[in-house]
Scaffold this active site. Structure first.
Site, PDB file in Angstrom:
ATOM      1  N   GLY A 270      -2.777 -18.718   3.159  1.00 18.62           N
ATOM      2  CA  GLY A 270      -3.559 -17.519   2.869  1.00 18.62           C
ATOM      3  C   GLY A 270      -2.702 -16.445   2.236  1.00 18.62           C
TER       4      GLY A 270
ATOM      5  CD1 TRP B 260      -2.847   1.235  -2.829  1.00 20.16           C
ATOM      6  CD2 TRP B 260      -4.047   2.235  -1.231  1.00 20.16           C
ATOM      7  NE1 TRP B 260      -4.002   0.499  -2.642  1.00 20.16           N
ATOM      8  CE2 TRP B 260      -4.747   1.092  -1.666  1.00 20.16           C
ATOM      9  CE3 TRP B 260      -4.599   3.032  -0.222  1.00 20.16           C
ATOM     10  CZ2 TRP B 260      -5.989   0.732  -1.124  1.00 20.16           C
ATOM     11  CZ3 TRP B 260      -5.823   2.667   0.307  1.00 20.16           C
ATOM     12  CH2 TRP B 260      -6.515   1.527  -0.142  1.00 20.16           C
ATOM     13  NE  ARG B 261      -7.183   6.312  -9.001  1.00 24.37           N
ATOM     14  CZ  ARG B 261      -7.831   5.301  -9.580  1.00 24.37           C
ATOM     15  NH1 ARG B 261      -7.164   4.179  -9.875  1.00 24.37           N
ATOM     16  NH2 ARG B 261      -9.112   5.390  -9.878  1.00 24.37           N
TER      17      ARG B 261
ATOM     18  CG  ASP C 148      -7.389  -1.624  -4.215  1.00 24.03           C
ATOM     19  OD1 ASP C 148      -8.125  -2.507  -3.746  1.00 24.03           O
ATOM     20  OD2 ASP C 148      -6.254  -1.396  -3.777  1.00 24.03           O
TER      21      ASP C 148
ATOM     22  CD  GLU D  79       0.228  -1.732  -4.497  1.00 21.41           C
ATOM     23  OE1 GLU D  79       0.152  -2.865  -4.994  1.00 21.41           O
ATOM     24  OE2 GLU D  79      -0.169  -1.439  -3.354  1.00 21.41           O
ATOM     25  CG  HIS D  80      -3.943   0.432  -7.250  1.00 20.61           C
ATOM     26  ND1 HIS D  80      -3.820  -0.731  -7.977  1.00 20.61           N
ATOM     27  CD2 HIS D  80      -3.977   0.057  -5.941  1.00 20.61           C
ATOM     28  CE1 HIS D  80      -3.800  -1.763  -7.132  1.00 20.61           C
ATOM     29  NE2 HIS D  80      -3.875  -1.309  -5.901  1.00 20.61           N
TER      30      HIS D  80
ATOM     31  CD  GLU E 195      -1.890  -5.190  -6.724  1.00 21.29           C
ATOM     32  OE1 GLU E 195      -1.805  -6.308  -6.193  1.00 21.29           O
ATOM     33  OE2 GLU E 195      -2.875  -4.432  -6.574  1.00 21.29           O
TER      34      GLU E 195
ATOM     35  CE1 TYR F  51      -5.403  -4.208  -8.541  1.00 23.69           C
ATOM     36  CE2 TYR F  51      -7.242  -4.058  -7.000  1.00 23.69           C
ATOM     37  CZ  TYR F  51      -5.963  -4.481  -7.292  1.00 23.69           C
ATOM     38  OH  TYR F  51      -5.250  -5.176  -6.349  1.00 23.69           O
TER      39      TYR F  51
END
Length: 597
Positions: free
Chosen positions: A184, A437-438, A440, A473-474, A495, A498
């Site tokens: 996983g 972190w923005r 998602d 991220e994002h 990342e 998105y």
């Protein structure tokens, strides 16, 4: 989550003698009668109702019942407001602690082996219909374990986490398993100042940082980006196959402060020393004693305390311990005195409400910020945490400011907005496990290109700043901007956003898209190891990012072991560092660059 049954609550448990004293004084029994820390008594400090303190005399059934009820309430409470800490005094405990969101389990010994959990302190996977395994750990965020030993009674101690889930100062007396099982998905984490006696099964972990630790057995496999800095027993350098980046030593470190109870029963906060060119744990054989402060020097804040009240205590020169909960701040908390410690207990959240920052730190020596989550508010903030003022030039080489396990969130619980999450102006600052972190995903109405807006996660203006474990991220423009000289990053994970709605909506001054990691054109010296930048543009539009890392091409600006990955969606990333690397566009692919320039 409903409050725990008071009949099972062991929080601030009094000994028989102290309970008798309370009764004799005519005071109500229970936590409200506890004496403040540092007054010479053995009574417990008042950490509020969401901290549970246990000693070996506590019935194991009581401890296990509390742990199980906390997990039941927090297993899926990703965007909730509940926060918890479970603390164990020195001794041996036969318990199985499963950790959900916003939960910390920590020992209160001076040494990790002072508290032995005979059983497990573990994080398990969650159902995931998008995984062939049917289970993943992709959203197992915001939980931690610290300062204890675990002797697994199962075949391993499972710690299937992603991003903001540190393991610090832990001794795993057996096998450590970092994935949810059956292959996983899992997306990275952080270990520091820890020892694993057996093998470490990395499994499906896409990226991971292990710093200043000891591995007694093999580290098995890896996916894209595994970094080891100052780790005794680390696997040999092998990037990109296997994807190991191995630094023999860490250039400059200082471990996170932690709460403990000394041999006389007094509550203290350890403040580890600055170290240079290190490998292995701080607590191995022959390690010197760790300096510490009495808890009486701290203002123990509750979520009901206003920013004004907390700032009054900080201005008096007191340190700050934030108990679990969400602190709605009408103004920024201001740290002005050198060597101030701000320590969060149980993942507390700082949430500005008026558009001010959550935290502003003056350009002074030795401030330590550790263990807090910062949530952007509905009124846009220019910055959420600011370290020093712009154009700060004072040297802090011998006593730097440090940020450890400090996490930022734009959107999720509500539609937050902030231009920049973290701005570091002070020289020599240590960044140690940051996740900006923005969001998602989150509650309905809290996520969207024009909803939870945020330009940049981290901006470093100060010279000589060192970062370990930078997760960003994002964000909608550059994820990270490095303007300072002689900066160093050991492990970077990012990342791209998105949700750009179109290419024209996501175009930088230098071309299509915004690079994740931007080193300013004027910078003469910079070095980074182990960088991973990934794309998943999910709006069904062909979105391109010209390059993942953008930096001046000169001998003093160097990158080691960088990789780009197409995860899913449309479009992708054209190059890894400037003009180096190959496109990862349209379907799964990776583009490693071992050295640049």
């Amino acid at each position: 989550m409903r409050p725990l049954d008071p009949s099972r609550r062991r929080f601030l448990a009094l000994t028989a003698a102290s309970a008798a004293s309370v009764t004799a004084l005519g005071l109500p029994a229970g936590p409200a009668a506890a004496s403040p820390a540092g007054d010479g008594s053995d009574a417990e400090p008042d950490f509020g109702p969401n901290v549970f303190v246990y000693d070996p005399a506590t019935p194991v059934e009581e401890i296990q019942s509390t742990l199980d009820e906390l997990f039941a309430g927090q297993e899926h409470n990703e965007m909730g407001s509940d926060r918890y800490a479970v603390l164990f005094k020195p001794g041996r405990y036969e318990v199985n602690a499963r950790l959900g969101y916003y939960t910390t389990v920590a020992g209160l010994g001076a040494h990790p082996d002072d508290v032995e959990i005979h059983g497990a302190v573990r994080v398990i996977g969650q159902p995931d219909p998008n995984s062939q395994a049917g289970i993943s750990a992709l959203t197992n965020f915001w939980r931690s374990v610290e300062n204890l030993a675990v002797s697994p009674t199962d075949w391993s101690n499972q710690w299937a986490v992603s991003q903001a889930s540190p393991m610090r100062r832990v001794h795993i007396k057996g096998i450590l398993w970092l994935e949810p099982g059956n292959g996983g998905y899992s997306s990275g984490g952080y270990i520091a100042d820890s020892k694993v006696d057996g093998i470490t099964i990395n499994g499906s972990q896409q990226q991971w940082l292990t710093r200043d630790s000891e591995l007694g057995g093999d580290w098995t496999n890896g996916v894209w980006n595994q970094v080891f800095s100052g780790v005794v027993g680390a696997p040999a350098q092998g990037f990109p196959n296997p994807p190991y980046t191995t630094l023999a030593t860490s250039p400059v470190t200082r471990e996170k402060p932690y709460l403990f109870v000394d041999g006389a029963g007094r509550w203290r906060v350890a403040v580890p020393r600055l170290r240079r060119d290190t490998a292995g744990t701080t607590w191995g054989a022959g390690a010197p004693p760790v300096p510490s402060l009495p808890l009486s020097d701290f203002f123990i804040a509750k979520p009901t305390d206003s920013a004004k009240r907390i700032n009054q205590e900080l201005s008096r020169g007191r340190h700050l311990l934030l108990t679990p909960g969400v602190y709605h701040l009408e103004r920024a908390l201001r740290v002005k005195h050198p060597d101030t410690v701000v320590l969060g207990l149980g993942m507390p959240s700082l949430a500005p409400t008026t558009g001010d920052a959550a935290l502003r730190i003056e350009d002074v020596d030795g401030v330590r910020i550790a263990g807090v989550l910062v949530d952007a508010g509905a009124v846009e903030s220019e910055v959420l945490v600011e370290v020093g003022k712009r154009n700060s030039h004072r040297s802090h080489a011998t006593d730097p400011i440090s940020l450890q396990d400090v996490f930022f969130r734009i959107g999720g619980p509500y539609a937050g907005r902030a231009v920049t999450s973290l701005v570091v102006n002070s020289r020599h600052t240590l960044i140690d496990n940051i996740w900006a972190w923005r969001g998602d995903h989150g509650k309905p109405g809290t996520i969207g290109w024009t909803v939870n807006t945020a330009d940049t996660g981290v901006v470093v203006n100060g010279d000589d700043v060192t970062a370990y474990g930078l997760f960003v991220e994002h964000y909608q423009r550059w994820q990270t901007i490095w303007n300072g000289e002689r900066g160093r990053t050991v492990f970077y994970q990012s990342e791209l956003p998105y949700d750009p709605p179109s290419q024209p909506a996501w175009r930088s001054p230098t071309g299509n898209g915004w690079a994740s990691y931007k080193v300013a054109d004027h910078v003469r010296e910079h070095e980074a190891w182990g960088l991973g930048v990934y794309s998943y543009f999910n709006q069904k539009v062909d979105i391109r990012c010209d390059r993942a890392i953008e930096a001046p091409r000169r001998a003093g600006v160097r990158f080691h072991d960088a990789i780009t990955v197409f995860l899913d969606g449309s479009g992708g990333i054209e190059r890894t560092v400037n003009e180096a690397g190959t496109p990862v566009v349209g379907s799964y692919g990776t583009s490693p660059v071992v050295s640049y320039p």
